[in-house]
Design an enzyme around this catalytic site. Sequence first.
Site, PDB file in Angstrom:
ATOM      1  N   TYR A 198       0.804  -1.225   0.000  1.00  0.00           N
ATOM      2  CA  TYR A 198       0.000   0.000   0.000  1.00  0.00           C
ATOM      3  C   TYR A 198       0.836   1.273   0.000  1.00  0.00           C
ATOM      4  O   TYR A 198       0.297   2.360   0.060  1.00  0.00           O
ATOM      5  CB  TYR A 198      -0.913   0.008   1.233  1.00  0.00           C
ATOM      6  CG  TYR A 198      -1.892  -1.139   1.215  1.00  0.00           C
ATOM      7  CD1 TYR A 198      -3.021  -1.086   0.398  1.00  0.00           C
ATOM      8  CD2 TYR A 198      -1.679  -2.279   1.972  1.00  0.00           C
ATOM      9  CE1 TYR A 198      -3.911  -2.142   0.344  1.00  0.00           C
ATOM     10  CE2 TYR A 198      -2.574  -3.343   1.927  1.00  0.00           C
ATOM     11  CZ  TYR A 198      -3.680  -3.264   1.106  1.00  0.00           C
ATOM     12  OH  TYR A 198      -4.553  -4.312   1.055  1.00  0.00           O
ATOM     13  N   LYS A 199       2.139   1.150  -0.055  1.00  0.00           N
ATOM     14  CA  LYS A 199       2.969   2.318   0.157  1.00  0.00           C
ATOM     15  C   LYS A 199       3.342   3.020  -1.163  1.00  0.00           C
ATOM     16  O   LYS A 199       3.064   2.527  -2.242  1.00  0.00           O
ATOM     17  CB  LYS A 199       4.223   1.916   0.927  1.00  0.00           C
ATOM     18  CG  LYS A 199       3.886   1.338   2.300  1.00  0.00           C
ATOM     19  CD  LYS A 199       3.064   2.309   3.137  1.00  0.00           C
ATOM     20  CE  LYS A 199       2.822   1.862   4.564  1.00  0.00           C
ATOM     21  NZ  LYS A 199       1.896   0.762   4.725  1.00  0.00           N
ATOM     22  N   VAL A 200       3.991   4.190  -1.022  1.00  0.00           N
ATOM     23  CA  VAL A 200       4.340   5.000  -2.198  1.00  0.00           C
ATOM     24  C   VAL A 200       5.158   4.157  -3.170  1.00  0.00           C
ATOM     25  O   VAL A 200       4.882   4.107  -4.369  1.00  0.00           O
ATOM     26  CB  VAL A 200       5.156   6.250  -1.765  1.00  0.00           C
ATOM     27  CG1 VAL A 200       5.474   7.129  -2.965  1.00  0.00           C
ATOM     28  CG2 VAL A 200       4.419   7.043  -0.700  1.00  0.00           C
TER      29      VAL A 200
END
Length: 421
Positions: A198-200
Amino acid sequence: MKAGREELMEIVDVWGYSEEAQAKIRAILESEDPPPPHLFRYYGPLEGKGKVWQAERLFEETIGTTHALAVNSGTSALMSAVAAAGIGPGDEVIVPGYTFFASASIVVASRAIPVITEVNDSLNLDPEDVRRRLTPQTRAIIAVHMKGMPADMAEIMAIAAEHDLIVIEDVAQACGGSYGGKMLGTIGDLGAFSFDFYKVAQSGEGGFVATDDVFLNMRAQSWHDTAACWRPDRYAAERSEGELFCGENYRMSEMQGAVALVQVRKLSGYVSRLQAAKRKVRDRIEERDGFALRRRPDPAGDASTALVMFGPSPEGAMAIMAAMGERGVGAGGRFDQTVRDWHVYNFWEHILEQKTVTEEGCPFTCPYYQGTLPEYSPEMCPNTLDLLGRSIHLGVSEDWTDEDGERIADAINGAVAEVMG
Ligand SMILES: Cc1ncc(COP(=O)(O)O)c(C=O)c1O
């Protein structure tokens, strides 16, 4: 048993290519018979300079730090940072009341005491409340940059300097952001990054520990690679005091490393596109009494993954979100207390009720701890609950066009006008 073509085809399948495409790839692969891949990051034909190593070097260059250590998750990065800094029994660690639970749970897992602290209108640590919660036991501050936004780092670093505290930045949600011209994760003593899905930037699971300090880096390495103990080619040039201790295994595999390497390559371009997209909406939003945008401690450093606003009250925020929804723009809030949200401290019953992995209750009962435990309760950070209760969260898409920007801003302004008159 060696890994070969079948394993690679299984990975291709993860990407979801059609059967037709997979058959073509298989046919091409069958025309060659290379040696089996080396999926362990150390040793092998490249002598440890494979994908994980390359991702680390590129990450160092990208964020401007002298040491980046790849690990298998953001939680592992935080644990390694805390272990590197020697934080443990007897210590208190300041953590914000709004962060993913991992930032607080690793403190307990390290057998230190988490001191849950208010966030301010940036939704990151409130430096004034940090000051209020300092005690002689305070050892470190975990400054989390939530939803792309840098925390008030100048104030936090000033407090740390005054009181000789360690600062660990949790950059899980703001990779690629900056503050005062420095990339997030390079301002404190250590930065902990997550590369989960879910991260950048993501490699499914993964993370990095960043530091400019050779000793802290060496200790993070020791912690993350328990069995290795001391390998002069990879660790500090010379054995030094505090270098050897029992750690865990948080190594990143070459498969995660390969994906992380490409994601780091793409990072700056992606963040620039997010920033441009967010501006298209943010610049058009009309603030008024009772309706405000989240404060940006450094506007230029906002990684811009989210647009957050505050309504006049929890009910007002819900009504604005509903009116936005009617205009085709969905947003999320924090008002519904029946939905457990691990990002808000009042749901952290493991800490509030001092639940521990072993029955003796360490760290809360630890004899090394000479302080007075914080009064853990769901009400201990009222400002945090008030701000989150009134908050409206919208995810930013790099694909937003000018027309999207206008449409979304019109929906927000229209919804606010409808609800607030
Ligand atoms: C602020 C914050 N810290 C730490 C973590 C933990 O990262 P990981 O899921 O990679 O263990 C997360 C992940 O959601 C996070 O959002």
